[in-house]
Design a protein around this motif. Structure first.
Motif, mmCIF file in Angstrom:
data_model
loop_
_atom_site.group_PDB
_atom_site.id
_atom_site.type_symbol
_atom_site.label_atom_id
_atom_site.label_comp_id
_atom_site.label_asym_id
_atom_site.label_seq_id
_atom_site.Cartn_x
_atom_site.Cartn_y
_atom_site.Cartn_z
ATOM 1 N N LYS A 21 72.105 133.453 62.853
ATOM 2 C CA LYS A 21 70.663 133.380 63.874
ATOM 3 C C LYS A 21 69.913 134.586 63.655
ATOM 4 O O LYS A 21 70.427 135.506 63.957
ATOM 5 C CB LYS A 21 71.139 133.089 65.185
ATOM 6 N N ASN A 22 68.732 134.124 63.617
ATOM 7 C CA ASN A 22 67.569 135.366 63.700
ATOM 8 C C ASN A 22 67.857 136.655 62.897
ATOM 9 O O ASN A 22 67.958 137.754 63.339
ATOM 10 C CB ASN A 22 67.006 135.701 65.007
ATOM 11 N N LEU A 23 68.354 136.322 61.665
ATOM 12 C CA LEU A 23 68.632 137.509 60.566
ATOM 13 C C LEU A 23 67.507 138.220 60.426
ATOM 14 O O LEU A 23 66.099 137.701 60.377
ATOM 15 C CB LEU A 23 69.413 137.104 59.391
ATOM 16 N N SER A 24 67.635 139.337 60.194
ATOM 17 C CA SER A 24 66.628 140.327 59.651
ATOM 18 C C SER A 24 66.058 140.008 58.231
ATOM 19 O O SER A 24 66.834 139.192 57.670
ATOM 20 C CB SER A 24 66.722 141.764 59.653
ATOM 21 N N PHE A 107 66.111 130.179 62.962
ATOM 22 C CA PHE A 107 65.149 131.262 63.181
ATOM 23 C C PHE A 107 64.300 130.601 64.548
ATOM 24 O O PHE A 107 63.864 129.562 64.512
ATOM 25 C CB PHE A 107 64.012 131.236 62.165
ATOM 26 N N LYS A 108 64.364 131.594 65.587
ATOM 27 C CA LYS A 108 63.550 131.012 66.679
ATOM 28 C C LYS A 108 62.133 132.059 66.754
ATOM 29 O O LYS A 108 62.337 133.141 66.528
ATOM 30 C CB LYS A 108 64.308 131.536 67.778
ATOM 31 N N GLY A 109 61.076 131.095 66.992
ATOM 32 C CA GLY A 109 59.972 131.773 66.954
ATOM 33 C C GLY A 109 58.995 131.051 67.796
ATOM 34 O O GLY A 109 59.146 129.974 68.605
ATOM 35 N N PHE A 110 57.528 131.147 67.371
ATOM 36 C CA PHE A 110 56.460 130.452 68.315
ATOM 37 C C PHE A 110 55.631 130.150 67.025
ATOM 38 O O PHE A 110 55.345 130.561 66.142
ATOM 39 C CB PHE A 110 55.894 131.248 69.090
ATOM 40 N N ALA A 111 54.893 128.865 67.583
ATOM 41 C CA ALA A 111 53.518 128.436 66.800
ATOM 42 C C ALA A 111 52.436 128.631 67.980
ATOM 43 O O ALA A 111 52.448 128.312 69.107
ATOM 44 C CB ALA A 111 53.593 127.101 66.477
ATOM 45 N N GLY A 112 51.345 129.248 67.606
ATOM 46 C CA GLY A 112 50.400 129.612 68.619
ATOM 47 C C GLY A 112 50.316 131.127 69.064
ATOM 48 O O GLY A 112 51.265 131.489 69.856
ATOM 49 N N ALA A 113 49.393 131.870 68.638
ATOM 50 C CA ALA A 113 49.426 133.135 69.129
ATOM 51 C C ALA A 113 48.790 133.555 70.513
ATOM 52 O O ALA A 113 49.219 134.645 71.147
ATOM 53 C CB ALA A 113 48.444 134.036 68.123
ATOM 54 N N ASP A 114 48.332 132.536 71.370
ATOM 55 C CA ASP A 114 47.995 132.515 72.621
ATOM 56 C C ASP A 114 49.144 132.138 73.302
ATOM 57 O O ASP A 114 49.684 131.011 73.064
ATOM 58 C CB ASP A 114 46.578 131.564 73.006
ATOM 59 N N GLU A 115 49.838 133.206 74.266
ATOM 60 C CA GLU A 115 50.981 132.802 75.031
ATOM 61 C C GLU A 115 50.688 131.557 76.156
ATOM 62 O O GLU A 115 51.711 130.890 76.087
ATOM 63 C CB GLU A 115 51.085 134.106 75.774
#
Length: 529
Positions: A21-24, A107-115
């Motif tokens: 999970k979420n490796l560097s 990998f956990k992350g986001f789509a969309g730079a506006d929170e």
């Protein structure tokens, strides 16, 4: 499938000890090399080959038809329906397939730079290099964000799992299926990493308009005074070249959204074509390819592991994926104000569209729906003359909703925020392809700069007789005669014939847009049929 059971199966998979999970970047690169998925290059990037599929598989892309999507998705050749039963069956098989692997990657992350509008996502991969790709392309969370991250959409990618069409209900061994009800993207049978990027873009193109946010397939940058510009254009029109301006900071190169708060990048990275890439021509992209980046299908020198960007023996569609902060001149975070200027880029091989023209709101909506450029003679076997190519909203493969929804939202935002819209032809002048010449890049740069700096707002214009566009008579750095296409042709009758031929193409293409207002229909070219 019961929703509780579905979530339980996914949770059980992700709870296994086999999930990394979420490796560097360094950990993922080590995995890529130890698992022999790719090679380390002289740039520090890893190189992977995608095998049979070196591009997207649009005919193998589906959306699950259910009570959520049945009345909202624009069903047709782009958005192909598939049943919940077919999805559930493949989902169970993929979950089982991944659960039997010695290790998989998350990998956990986001789509969309506006929170306010960002989508929390999780990408689960059979391949380490695919997970590294996802880490480059999507928005990476801080440690604090990761601790509270709750995924709202999950990609499950199992490239070595192949569907059996007669058993699984697909057209081939490959499938890319979006279920908005299950909040899952299911990918199998293809190693091309771009499917992940474009699937999430399609998801955002469905979800954002429901929040009154216009999603857009465009690049964006911002000037020193905070003025924002959007650049729309299909492949070969100069979108990347013209938006990479050293005097302006890059917001993003491909996917953006426009809310009532301003413009924001949907991604956290770039996925650049790198065929014929050179440090001299595109230094930003060239220098961005470093440790943590991923090269797809780029040929390497066997002894030095140096990329040969000119070698297209694997595919013309060689790619580089890298984090956006590998570029120096960027906006961080990738959020800016409302656009002052919108540029539609087209490479018109007929040589009849003006090099720059200002559009009314209705014309902007017409040309946005049309998404015109030319496929050039010689680029494909059998193409002996320019072929008009139309891609709705400059991104038709990724639009789940009816095209008019995106066009209406664009028109509303142009009105609300008083944006100027220009059509810029980076194609041919003085004749069509084979007779005329390509528009000088220095002229195009001068025209775009004049548009961005507001120098064309008060310039005298003339209305093009065929296309109805408002063409400036003067532009700093550009000879006046270049601005009027007919004046650059030796034979005006040939120009008029070509202009009418292109006008007819526009008319034929626009017949597919039912329900579009009369004012938008009338904003197109005048065809003397």
């Amino acid at each position: 499938m019961n929703m509780v059971n579905e979530k339980s199966k996914l949770a059980d998979l992700l709870d296994q000890d086999s999930v990394r999970k979420n490796l560097s970047n360094a950990q993922l690169v080590e995995k890529v090399l130890s698992r022999k998925e790719g090679r380390l290059t002289s740039t520090g990037a890893v190189r992977a080959e995608t095998g049979r599929y070196t591009g997207r598989s649009p005919k193998d892309k589906y959306i699950v038809k259910d009570e959520i999507t049945e009345g909202t998705v624009d069903w047709g050749p782009v958005n192909t329906p598939i049943s919940e039963e077919v999805f559930d069956n493949l989902y169970n098989k993929v979950i089982q397939y991944l659960s039997e692997k010695q290790e998989i990657f998350s990998f956990k992350g986001f789509a969309g730079a506006d929170e306010q509008y960002r989508l929390p996502i999780e990408v689960v991969n059979e391949y380490a290099w695919h997970n590294l790709f996802a880490k480059q392309l999507f928005i990476r969370p801080t440690a604090e964000e990761l601790a509270t991250h709750d995924s709202n959409f999950t990609i499950l990618s199992a490239p070595t799992f192949k569907a059996i069409p007669e058993v699984d209900g697909t057209k081939s061994e490959t499938f890319i299926i979006i279920s908005f009800k299950r909040r899952i993207v299911l990918i199998g049978g293809t190693e091309y990493a771009g499917e992940m990027k474009k699937s999430i873009f399609s998801v955002m193109n469905y979800l954002l308009p429901q929040q009154d946010v216009l999603s857009m397939h465009c690049s964006a940058n911002v000037g020193q005074e905070g003025d924002v510009a959007l650049f729309f254009g299909l492949s070969g029109t100069g979108k990347t070249t013209l938006s990479a301006d050293p005097s302006r900071r890059l917001i993003g190169d491909d996917e953006h959204a426009w809310s009532n708060r301003g413009v924001f990048n949907i991604e956290g990275g770039c996925y650049a074509k790198c065929i014929n890439l050179s440090q001299e021509k595109e230094p930003q992209i060239y220098n961005a390819i470093r440790f943590g980046s991923v090269l797809e299908n780029v040929v390497l020198d066997e002894e030095t592991s140096m990329p040969d960007y000119d070698d297209n023996s694997l595919t013309e569609n060689t790619r580089a994926a890298y984090a956006i902060d590998n570029i120096d001149n960027i906006v961080q975070p990738s959020v800016a104000g409302h656009p002052n200027t919108i540029v539609f880029l087209t490479a018109d091989a007929f040589g009849v569209l003006p090099p720059i023209s200002k559009l009314t709101k209705e014309q902007a909506m017409y040309h946005f729906l049309s998404g015109y450029t030319s496929k050039l003679a010689g680029t494909e076997r059998g193409v002996t003359s320019p072929e008009a190519t139309f891609s709705t909203c400059f991104g038709s493969p990724f639009l789940p909703l009816h095209a008019s929804k995106y066009a209406e939202m664009l028109g509303e935002k142009i009105d609300q925020f008083n944006a100027n819209v220009y059509l810029v032809n980076t194609g041919w002048t003085g004749g069509s392809y084979g007779e005329g010449s390509r528009m000088k890049l220095s002229y195009t740069r001068a025209m775009v700069q004049a548009a961005l700096e507001g120098e064309l707002n008060s310039t005298e214009t003339v209305t093009d007789e065929v296309f109805g566009l408002h063409v400036p008579l003067h532009c700093p750095g550009v000879p006046d005669e270049v601005l009027i296409p007919k004046k650059t042709w030796n034979d005006e009758s040939k120009y008029e014939a070509k202009a009418q031929a292109l006008a007819l193409k526009f008319h034929e293409n626009f017949t597919k847009f039912d329900g579009v207002s009369e004012s938008i229909q009338q904003a197109g070219p005048t065809f003397k049929g």
